[in-house]
Design an enzyme around this catalytic site. Structure first.
Site, PDB file in Angstrom:
ATOM      1  N   SER A  16      26.025  21.789 -35.934  1.00 54.29           N
ATOM      2  CA  SER A  16      26.078  20.880 -37.081  1.00 54.29           C
ATOM      3  C   SER A  16      25.435  21.457 -38.342  1.00 54.29           C
ATOM      4  O   SER A  16      25.981  21.283 -39.439  1.00 54.29           O
ATOM      5  CB  SER A  16      25.442  19.536 -36.717  1.00 54.29           C
ATOM      6  OG  SER A  16      26.259  18.832 -35.806  1.00 54.29           O
ATOM      7  N   LYS A  65      22.055   9.117 -27.866  1.00 53.15           N
ATOM      8  CA  LYS A  65      23.066   8.316 -28.554  1.00 53.15           C
ATOM      9  C   LYS A  65      22.933   6.818 -28.271  1.00 53.15           C
ATOM     10  O   LYS A  65      23.106   5.995 -29.171  1.00 53.15           O
ATOM     11  CB  LYS A  65      24.465   8.814 -28.187  1.00 53.15           C
ATOM     12  CG  LYS A  65      24.791  10.179 -28.782  1.00 53.15           C
ATOM     13  CD  LYS A  65      26.236  10.569 -28.548  1.00 53.15           C
ATOM     14  CE  LYS A  65      26.565  11.862 -29.277  1.00 53.15           C
ATOM     15  NZ  LYS A  65      27.999  12.212 -29.176  1.00 53.15           N
ATOM     16  N   GLY A 129      31.776   8.506 -18.227  1.00 52.19           N
ATOM     17  CA  GLY A 129      30.435   8.373 -18.786  1.00 52.19           C
ATOM     18  C   GLY A 129      30.464   7.978 -20.253  1.00 52.19           C
ATOM     19  O   GLY A 129      31.459   7.466 -20.772  1.00 52.19           O
ATOM     20  N   GLY A 130      29.344   8.252 -20.930  1.00 52.93           N
ATOM     21  CA  GLY A 130      29.224   7.885 -22.334  1.00 52.93           C
ATOM     22  C   GLY A 130      30.230   8.569 -23.234  1.00 52.93           C
ATOM     23  O   GLY A 130      30.692   7.983 -24.221  1.00 52.93           O
ATOM     24  N   ARG A 152      34.676  10.460 -10.367  1.00 51.54           N
ATOM     25  CA  ARG A 152      34.172  10.684  -9.008  1.00 51.54           C
ATOM     26  C   ARG A 152      33.653   9.379  -8.396  1.00 51.54           C
ATOM     27  O   ARG A 152      33.817   9.132  -7.206  1.00 51.54           O
ATOM     28  CB  ARG A 152      33.057  11.733  -9.045  1.00 51.54           C
ATOM     29  CG  ARG A 152      32.519  12.137  -7.686  1.00 51.54           C
ATOM     30  CD  ARG A 152      31.523  13.263  -7.842  1.00 51.54           C
ATOM     31  NE  ARG A 152      30.481  12.929  -8.810  1.00 51.54           N
ATOM     32  CZ  ARG A 152      29.555  13.775  -9.222  1.00 51.54           C
ATOM     33  NH1 ARG A 152      29.566  15.031  -8.786  1.00 51.54           N
ATOM     34  NH2 ARG A 152      28.633  13.403 -10.087  1.00 51.54           N
ATOM     35  N   PRO A 154      34.543   5.752  -8.560  1.00 49.49           N
ATOM     36  CA  PRO A 154      35.628   4.906  -9.071  1.00 49.49           C
ATOM     37  C   PRO A 154      35.148   3.649  -9.783  1.00 49.49           C
ATOM     38  O   PRO A 154      35.779   3.207 -10.752  1.00 49.49           O
ATOM     39  CB  PRO A 154      36.420   4.553  -7.805  1.00 49.49           C
ATOM     40  CG  PRO A 154      36.131   5.663  -6.844  1.00 49.49           C
ATOM     41  CD  PRO A 154      34.714   6.055  -7.124  1.00 49.49           C
ATOM     42  N   SER A 155      34.032   3.073  -9.342  1.00 52.96           N
ATOM     43  CA  SER A 155      33.557   1.822  -9.942  1.00 52.96           C
ATOM     44  C   SER A 155      33.251   1.983 -11.427  1.00 52.96           C
ATOM     45  O   SER A 155      33.446   1.051 -12.214  1.00 52.96           O
ATOM     46  CB  SER A 155      32.310   1.318  -9.209  1.00 52.96           C
ATOM     47  OG  SER A 155      31.265   2.279  -9.253  1.00 52.96           O
ATOM     48  N   LEU A 215      36.445  18.043 -24.274  1.00 50.30           N
ATOM     49  CA  LEU A 215      35.573  17.566 -25.342  1.00 50.30           C
ATOM     50  C   LEU A 215      34.478  18.568 -25.683  1.00 50.30           C
ATOM     51  O   LEU A 215      33.918  18.519 -26.779  1.00 50.30           O
ATOM     52  CB  LEU A 215      34.926  16.229 -24.952  1.00 50.30           C
ATOM     53  CG  LEU A 215      35.861  15.049 -24.705  1.00 50.30           C
ATOM     54  CD1 LEU A 215      35.052  13.773 -24.519  1.00 50.30           C
ATOM     55  CD2 LEU A 215      36.867  14.874 -25.838  1.00 50.30           C
ATOM     56  N   TYR A 217      33.148  22.708 -26.122  1.00 52.37           N
ATOM     57  CA  TYR A 217      33.772  23.867 -26.764  1.00 52.37           C
ATOM     58  C   TYR A 217      33.134  25.148 -26.250  1.00 52.37           C
ATOM     59  O   TYR A 217      32.080  25.129 -25.618  1.00 52.37           O
ATOM     60  CB  TYR A 217      33.674  23.771 -28.294  1.00 52.37           C
ATOM     61  CG  TYR A 217      32.271  23.636 -28.831  1.00 52.37           C
ATOM     62  CD1 TYR A 217      31.477  24.757 -29.052  1.00 52.37           C
ATOM     63  CD2 TYR A 217      31.734  22.385 -29.123  1.00 52.37           C
ATOM     64  CE1 TYR A 217      30.193  24.639 -29.541  1.00 52.37           C
ATOM     65  CE2 TYR A 217      30.446  22.248 -29.616  1.00 52.37           C
ATOM     66  CZ  TYR A 217      29.686  23.378 -29.827  1.00 52.37           C
ATOM     67  OH  TYR A 217      28.404  23.261 -30.310  1.00 52.37           O
TER      68      TYR A 217
END
Length: 272
Positions: A16, A65, A129-130, A152, A154-155, A215, A217
């Protein structure tokens, strides 16, 4: 001089500062942009210290975050949907405004930089996830035919699908529940690339025109993108453009000017 920063832990790897330096030159703005490594249990104190010293805004990276979202006084719709903030703006009235431009950055990179159509397309997202929650809103805004989340556990995938089910056709499940079909777009959103691994995806998910996108790099994206190439994916991209597009949106929030992202992406690709 106005001060901005990226706050995370770790933060040494962050691109950044390089991106904002490029935007600074392009737009003739002058500001300081810092890297702040906040203690894992000291994020709020680090933000307050930066704010008290005249900080105007901050990019937020892992693992803060969700905490940044909670810290804010006001939040954008995308931040509310994600329950996470990718950037903060410190306003003149003393309030903190939280946004989440991760999904916007992804959609911009796919559609504008890579000419990938999302409308009426089938999208498979690997991971629940997030990172996945942060991109679902903008992806659904693009009106895909359907989104399938596979995880991995499923819930977790089922839970995310339930949260967003009113926004469009969205399903969640485990790897063994994946129906045998070829997806138009496959997005990898797990952290397995940090370990040099990728998820246990079956064969037969990729068609002749499929696009695969990680997502992450650089080297972290390599295991998944190599799998995609081996499976015959025509289009394979990492998330570098997403990061630049995200930061361009943050730059606009802070300065009211939208920088040109193409030369910045090209510059980073040449040096990574």
């Amino acid at each position: 001089m106005d001060k901005y920063a990226v706050i995370g832990n770790p933060v040494e790897h962050s691109l950044s500062p390089v991106i904002f330096q490029a935007f600074e030159k392009q737009t003739n703005h002058s500001f300081d942009y810092l890297k702040i490594k906040a203690p894992v249990n000291g994020f709020a104190a680090a933000v307050k210290k930066f704010h008290d010293k005249g900080g105007k805004g901050a990019n937020i990276t892992l693992p803060f975050k969700e905490e940044a979202y909670q810290l804010a006084d006001k939040r954008s719709q995308e931040a509310n949907e994600a329950h996470a903030a990718s950037a903060l703006q410190f306003r003149e009235d003393g309030t903190i405004y939280a946004v989440n431009y991760d999904g916007l950055g992804l959609v911009q990179d796919l559609t504008r930089n890579h000419n990938i159509t999302l409308t009426q397309k089938s999208i498979l997202i690997v991971g629940a996830g997030g990172a996945t929650r942060g991109i679902l809103g903008p992806l659904l805004n693009a009106a895909p035919e359907k989104i399938v989340i596979v995880n991995r556990t499923p819930s977790k995938a089922h839970a995310l699908a339930k949260i967003f089910h009113l926004r469009g056709e969205i399903q969640g499940g485990g790897f063994d529940e994946l129906e045998p079909m070829r997806y138009d777009v496959i997005i990898h959103a797990t952290s397995l690339g940090h370990q040099g691994k990728f998820p246990p995806l079956p064969d037969g998910l990729i068609g002749s025109q499929s696009c695969c996108y990680d997502l992450s790099y650089g080297k972290i994206a390599s295991p998944f993108l190599q799998w995609a190439k081996d499976q015959g994916a025509k289009y394979n991209f990492d998330g570098l453009g997403m990061l630049v597009e995200h930061n361009a949106a943050v730059f606009y929030l802070w300065f009211g000017i939208y920088p040109d992202t193409n030369p910045v992406i090209e510059m980073l690709q040449a040096h990574l």
